[in-house]
Design an enzyme around this catalytic site. Sequence first.
Site, mmCIF file in Angstrom:
data_model
loop_
_atom_site.group_PDB
_atom_site.id
_atom_site.type_symbol
_atom_site.label_atom_id
_atom_site.label_comp_id
_atom_site.label_asym_id
_atom_site.label_seq_id
_atom_site.Cartn_x
_atom_site.Cartn_y
_atom_site.Cartn_z
ATOM 1 N N TYR A 1 0.818 -1.214 0.000
ATOM 2 C CA TYR A 1 0.000 0.000 0.000
ATOM 3 C C TYR A 1 0.855 1.268 0.000
ATOM 4 O O TYR A 1 0.482 2.276 -0.606
ATOM 5 C CB TYR A 1 -0.980 0.001 1.174
ATOM 6 C CG TYR A 1 -2.065 -1.042 1.017
ATOM 7 C CD1 TYR A 1 -2.989 -0.984 -0.020
ATOM 8 C CD2 TYR A 1 -2.163 -2.113 1.890
ATOM 9 C CE1 TYR A 1 -3.970 -1.935 -0.186
ATOM 10 C CE2 TYR A 1 -3.147 -3.086 1.743
ATOM 11 C CZ TYR A 1 -4.037 -2.987 0.699
ATOM 12 O OH TYR A 1 -5.017 -3.943 0.538
ATOM 13 N N LYS A 2 1.989 1.227 0.653
ATOM 14 C CA LYS A 2 2.876 2.397 0.687
ATOM 15 C C LYS A 2 3.331 2.788 -0.720
ATOM 16 O O LYS A 2 3.488 3.979 -1.005
ATOM 17 C CB LYS A 2 4.084 2.129 1.583
ATOM 18 C CG LYS A 2 3.774 2.245 3.067
ATOM 19 C CD LYS A 2 4.967 1.936 3.933
ATOM 20 C CE LYS A 2 6.065 2.941 3.741
ATOM 21 N NZ LYS A 2 7.238 2.686 4.601
#
Length: 169
Positions: free
Chosen positions: A138-139
């Site tokens: 997700y980062k």
Amino acid sequence: MLRIELLSRSHDREGFSCGESELDDYLKKTARQHIDKGISRTFVLVDGDEPLTILGFFTLTSCEIVTAELPTEYARKYPRKAPAAKLARLAVTTKWQRQGLGGLMLADAMRRTLSISENIGIIGFFVDAKNQNARDYYKQYGFVPLPSYPLSLFLPLATLAEAVAALNR
């Protein structure tokens, strides 16, 4: 051709397996009930040649955030509590994992969330990662970990808008 649509009773939920029993069980036993009750919306990725076979799914819902839990540069911009959207679940069937389908669904979820933000007030998009690998996944899309909850991530609305604009180019 791949397409994303709202989960319906005709989709083959029993045939889906991502390797995580919690996610499989949610799709098979709970997702339709939550749609019917207005709790969340689950969307499925299907192939037009086999439109009832689920390749992946994601669930969107709303949430309320205690803004003190946000990184400081965001927390001070908002009142004590604020509305947001949440990616509650994202899964790809084992046969199709690591082929970009998760990113395809995440992009669609981001577009839907931006559209929501044009009609109701939200401060951003949240997700709870299951583990460090998911957190790193997700980062790479611009999500920012929350200081006190490193597996909870936040995508500010401005970053979401920039990401969707880039996806649309």
